[in-house]
Motif scaffolding. Structure first.
Motif, PDB file in Angstrom:
ATOM      1  N   ASN A   1       0.835  -1.197   0.000  1.00 33.46           N
ATOM      2  CA  ASN A   1       0.000   0.000   0.000  1.00 33.46           C
ATOM      3  C   ASN A   1       0.871   1.249   0.000  1.00 33.46           C
ATOM      4  O   ASN A   1       2.080   1.182   0.234  1.00 33.46           O
ATOM      5  N   ALA A   2       0.244   2.378  -0.269  1.00 36.55           N
ATOM      6  CA  ALA A   2       0.987   3.635  -0.373  1.00 36.55           C
ATOM      7  C   ALA A   2       0.499   4.623   0.661  1.00 36.55           C
ATOM      8  O   ALA A   2      -0.617   4.534   1.171  1.00 36.55           O
ATOM      9  N   THR A   3       1.355   5.600   0.963  1.00 32.13           N
ATOM     10  CA  THR A   3       0.972   6.683   1.849  1.00 32.13           C
ATOM     11  C   THR A   3       1.485   7.988   1.279  1.00 32.13           C
ATOM     12  O   THR A   3       2.370   8.005   0.407  1.00 32.13           O
ATOM     13  N   THR A   4       0.928   9.101   1.749  1.00 35.22           N
ATOM     14  CA  THR A   4       1.372  10.407   1.272  1.00 35.22           C
ATOM     15  C   THR A   4       2.437  11.011   2.179  1.00 35.22           C
ATOM     16  O   THR A   4       3.257  11.806   1.728  1.00 35.22           O
ATOM     17  N   GLU A   5       2.427  10.636   3.467  1.00 31.77           N
ATOM     18  CA  GLU A   5       3.482  11.097   4.367  1.00 31.77           C
ATOM     19  C   GLU A   5       3.499  10.231   5.620  1.00 31.77           C
ATOM     20  O   GLU A   5       2.517   9.570   5.960  1.00 31.77           O
ATOM     21  N   ILE A   6       4.648  10.252   6.292  1.00 29.71           N
ATOM     22  CA  ILE A   6       4.823   9.475   7.521  1.00 29.71           C
ATOM     23  C   ILE A   6       5.637  10.314   8.497  1.00 29.71           C
ATOM     24  O   ILE A   6       6.522  11.078   8.090  1.00 29.71           O
ATOM     25  N   ASP A   7       5.323  10.192   9.799  1.00 29.40           N
ATOM     26  CA  ASP A   7       6.098  10.940  10.781  1.00 29.40           C
ATOM     27  C   ASP A   7       7.060  10.023  11.521  1.00 29.40           C
ATOM     28  O   ASP A   7       7.098   8.809  11.295  1.00 29.40           O
ATOM     29  N   PHE A   8       7.856  10.608  12.400  1.00 30.02           N
ATOM     30  CA  PHE A   8       8.893   9.852  13.102  1.00 30.02           C
ATOM     31  C   PHE A   8       8.331   8.719  13.950  1.00 30.02           C
ATOM     32  O   PHE A   8       9.029   7.754  14.246  1.00 30.02           O
ATOM     33  N   TYR A   9       7.068   8.833  14.348  1.00 31.34           N
ATOM     34  CA  TYR A   9       6.464   7.790  15.166  1.00 31.34           C
ATOM     35  C   TYR A   9       6.038   6.580  14.322  1.00 31.34           C
ATOM     36  O   TYR A   9       5.783   5.511  14.863  1.00 31.34           O
ATOM     37  N   GLY A  10       5.959   6.784  13.009  1.00 30.93           N
ATOM     38  CA  GLY A  10       5.494   5.719  12.125  1.00 30.93           C
ATOM     39  C   GLY A  10       4.040   5.873  11.734  1.00 30.93           C
ATOM     40  O   GLY A  10       3.460   4.969  11.125  1.00 30.93           O
ATOM     41  N   GLN A  11       3.421   7.002  12.058  1.00 33.82           N
ATOM     42  CA  GLN A  11       2.041   7.238  11.674  1.00 33.82           C
ATOM     43  C   GLN A  11       1.963   7.596  10.195  1.00 33.82           C
ATOM     44  O   GLN A  11       2.686   8.487   9.729  1.00 33.82           O
ATOM     45  N   CYS A  12       1.082   6.916   9.464  1.00 34.99           N
ATOM     46  CA  CYS A  12       0.960   7.112   8.024  1.00 34.99           C
ATOM     47  C   CYS A  12      -0.329   7.851   7.695  1.00 34.99           C
ATOM     48  O   CYS A  12      -1.420   7.379   8.024  1.00 34.99           O
ATOM     49  N   ALA A  13      -0.206   9.007   7.063  1.00 35.27           N
ATOM     50  CA  ALA A  13      -1.376   9.760   6.602  1.00 35.27           C
ATOM     51  C   ALA A  13      -1.571   9.444   5.120  1.00 35.27           C
ATOM     52  O   ALA A  13      -0.871   9.975   4.263  1.00 35.27           O
ATOM     53  N   SER A  14      -2.520   8.566   4.830  1.00 38.40           N
ATOM     54  CA  SER A  14      -2.678   8.060   3.469  1.00 38.40           C
ATOM     55  C   SER A  14      -3.913   8.597   2.761  1.00 38.40           C
ATOM     56  O   SER A  14      -4.170   8.230   1.619  1.00 38.40           O
TER      57      SER A  14
ATOM     58  N   ILE B   1      14.883   8.576   8.899  1.00 37.32           N
ATOM     59  CA  ILE B   1      15.785   9.611   8.374  1.00 37.32           C
ATOM     60  C   ILE B   1      16.674   9.031   7.280  1.00 37.32           C
ATOM     61  O   ILE B   1      16.942   9.678   6.255  1.00 37.32           O
ATOM     62  N   LYS B   2      17.094   7.780   7.447  1.00 31.98           N
ATOM     63  CA  LYS B   2      17.925   7.133   6.430  1.00 31.98           C
ATOM     64  C   LYS B   2      17.143   6.830   5.151  1.00 31.98           C
ATOM     65  O   LYS B   2      17.727   6.661   4.079  1.00 31.98           O
ATOM     66  N   LEU B   3      15.808   6.763   5.250  1.00 37.13           N
ATOM     67  CA  LEU B   3      14.974   6.535   4.075  1.00 37.13           C
ATOM     68  C   LEU B   3      14.594   7.834   3.383  1.00 37.13           C
ATOM     69  O   LEU B   3      14.031   7.809   2.284  1.00 37.13           O
ATOM     70  N   ALA B   4      14.898   8.974   4.022  1.00 37.19           N
ATOM     71  CA  ALA B   4      14.533  10.273   3.464  1.00 37.19           C
ATOM     72  C   ALA B   4      15.502  10.675   2.362  1.00 37.19           C
ATOM     73  O   ALA B   4      16.608  10.140   2.233  1.00 37.19           O
ATOM     74  N   HIS B   5      15.089  11.647   1.564  1.00 40.71           N
ATOM     75  CA  HIS B   5      15.983  12.206   0.548  1.00 40.71           C
ATOM     76  C   HIS B   5      17.184  12.833   1.251  1.00 40.71           C
ATOM     77  O   HIS B   5      17.032  13.521   2.272  1.00 40.71           O
TER      78      HIS B   5
ATOM     79  N   LEU C   1      16.027  16.907   9.213  1.00 41.80           N
ATOM     80  CA  LEU C   1      15.228  15.946   9.968  1.00 41.80           C
ATOM     81  C   LEU C   1      15.944  15.515  11.245  1.00 41.80           C
ATOM     82  O   LEU C   1      15.319  15.349  12.300  1.00 41.80           O
ATOM     83  N   LEU C   2      17.252  15.343  11.164  1.00 40.06           N
ATOM     84  CA  LEU C   2      18.029  14.974  12.344  1.00 40.06           C
ATOM     85  C   LEU C   2      17.960  16.084  13.393  1.00 40.06           C
ATOM     86  O   LEU C   2      17.813  15.826  14.601  1.00 40.06           O
ATOM     87  N   PHE C   3      18.066  17.334  12.943  1.00 37.22           N
ATOM     88  CA  PHE C   3      17.965  18.481  13.855  1.00 37.22           C
ATOM     89  C   PHE C   3      16.609  18.482  14.566  1.00 37.22           C
ATOM     90  O   PHE C   3      16.528  18.675  15.789  1.00 37.22           O
ATOM     91  N   GLU C   4      15.520  18.256  13.804  1.00 34.62           N
ATOM     92  CA  GLU C   4      14.185  18.242  14.385  1.00 34.62           C
ATOM     93  C   GLU C   4      14.005  17.063  15.340  1.00 34.62           C
ATOM     94  O   GLU C   4      13.322  17.177  16.370  1.00 34.62           O
TER      95      GLU C   4
END
Length: 424
Positions: free
Chosen positions: A302-315, A402-406, A413-416
């Motif tokens: 499945n696909a999602t449009t965004e994910i946060d550091f907790y692993g929550q997927c907003a699809s 973070i390692k999966l990010a561009h 992202l590391l700073f945040e």
């Protein structure tokens, strides 16, 4: 065979009583001529409520033109999305497998109006490219059919006898088709991470889009794959014709392709026609996580449009605005958790808007709706790799994402992450 139930369009409209809840199947189950007639003759009715998951066409009643006709969407296509954002239609949250029960709850006076294949010699019509929530109501509530010679006759639990309908009209028109989306280099990179984790004999759920198509394209050398999916696609038909999909290792419906609707090209609809390997079953069965879990090595993509550091997927939201709805993502994401050796993949491109926005975020955009929760996410995949979040702590998840990010967003992202105390 008794054909006195064949009607003209006015006689069909006369069968629809006031204060009716009209249930329309998704996709090509939509009876265009009948809905157009309702739209063009609104004053024939004092009160109607129309329920549908995925529309093919925009109509006046959808956009609030007639206050006495209300439209309820359960998964928005572009027309309902525009109507919803303009405040003219209702969106009802749901898991796809719960649709029949939700309709029983919300529809006071249900009537299914749908498209069907021509009647066979035994008096049966087929709902063709769909079973979805409509098939659940066969024998339970009245039906009106729009018979179309272009609709395939399919096998499964989506056939209805002439004795079970109020009436039908004949209106032949080609089915709606969707072109195969182009497969990009990024899609291939994402798909490679998934395909190498799919073993021979696995059972698949795949959806629509460039990434699922790319995954399918990489499975041509696999053996004895099975299909238990909500959506039947061209890629599945191609793998079946190539002998890759046999279903011989499935625990349920051995040797069969199980789906609840099909959407694609004319070739796909021809593949579905009279195909004894295919079983079209109601969504409350196909998408029930308990049934999904019965298949060993069940794979959900499945696909999602965004994910946060907790692993929550907003699809189902984009930048905090509603775009679609949950569909079957959670159904299959839950089912694979209970399947022996099941795997759930949430995939996405790492960026959007020409690499100006990261889809991996410290927190979801304001207004975003969580589809797959942090407790239910399994694997996350981008073009930069794959990581299993299940079993990882919040700090481990953050580091993995973070390692999966561009690369251009990783320092930010590391700073945040450090500001949030998720990485020390």
């Amino acid at each position: 065979m008794n054909t006195d139930k064949e009607k003209d369009i006015q006689a069909i409209l006369d069968l629809i009583e006031n204060d009716t809840d009209i249930i329309i199947p998704l996709g090509n189950g939509e009876p265009d001529q009948i809905l157009t007639a309702i739209d063009e003759n609104p004053h024939q009715f004092q009160s109607l409520r129309i329920h549908q998951m995925l529309e093919l066409k925009g109509r006046n009643y959808m956009n609030g033109a007639y206050p006495h006709i209300r439209y309820f969407s359960y998964f928005m296509n572009s027309f309902a999305r525009k109507a919803y954002l303009n405040g003219n239609c209702e969106l009802i949250p749901n898991h796809f497998h719960q649709m029949p029960k939700l309709l029983e709850l919300t529809a006071k006076k249900p009537l299914v109006v749908c498209q069907a294949s021509p009647m066979d010699t035994d008096g049966y019509f087929s709902l063709g490219t769909v079973a979805d929530y409509a098939a659940y109501f066969i024998g339970k509530v009245p039906f009106i059919l729009q018979v179309n010679e272009h609709m395939p006759m399919t096998n499964g639990q989506n056939r209805i006898h002439i004795s079970q309908i109020l009436g039908f009209l004949t209106h032949n028109q080609p089915l709606f088709t969707i072109p195969a989306p182009p497969i990009t280099e990024i899609d291939i990179k994402i798909a490679e991470h998934i395909a190498e984790r799919i073993e021979d004999g696995s059972t698949l759920q795949v959806g629509i889009g460039g990434i699922p198509n790319a995954v399918i394209s990489l499975l041509k050398n696999h053996r004895d794959l099975g299909i238990h999916t909500e959506m039947l696609t061209d890629g599945i038909s191609e793998l079946t014709k190539a002998g890759v999909i046999t279903g011989k290792n499935k625990n349920t419906h051995v040797g069969k392709i199980v789906a609840t609707f099909g959407f694609g090209s004319k070739d796909l609809y021809d593949f579905m026609n009279q195909n004894e390997q295919l079983e079209m079953l109601p969504v409350n069965y196909v998408n029930d996580p308990r049934n999904i879990a019965r298949e060993d090595q069940m794979i959900a993509i499945n696909a999602t449009t965004e994910i946060d550091f907790y692993g929550q997927c907003a699809s189902e939201t984009v930048a905090g605005r509603y775009y679609s709805s949950t569909g079957g993502q959670v159904d299959f994401g839950t089912g694979v958790q209970f399947a022996k050796n099941g795997k759930g993949f949430i995939c996405m491109r790492s960026t959007t808007k020409n690499e100006t926005i990261s889809r991996i975020r410290p927190i979801l955009a304001p207004g975003s709706v969580v589809t797959t929760t942090k407790n239910d996410v399994d694997y996350v995949v981008t073009e930069y790799g794959i990581s299993q979040l299940k079993g990882k702590s919040l700090s481990q998840r953050t580091d993995a994402l973070i390692k999966l990010a561009h690369p251009k967003f990783r320092d930010e992202l590391l700073f945040e992450a450090k500001k949030l105390g998720l990485i020390i």
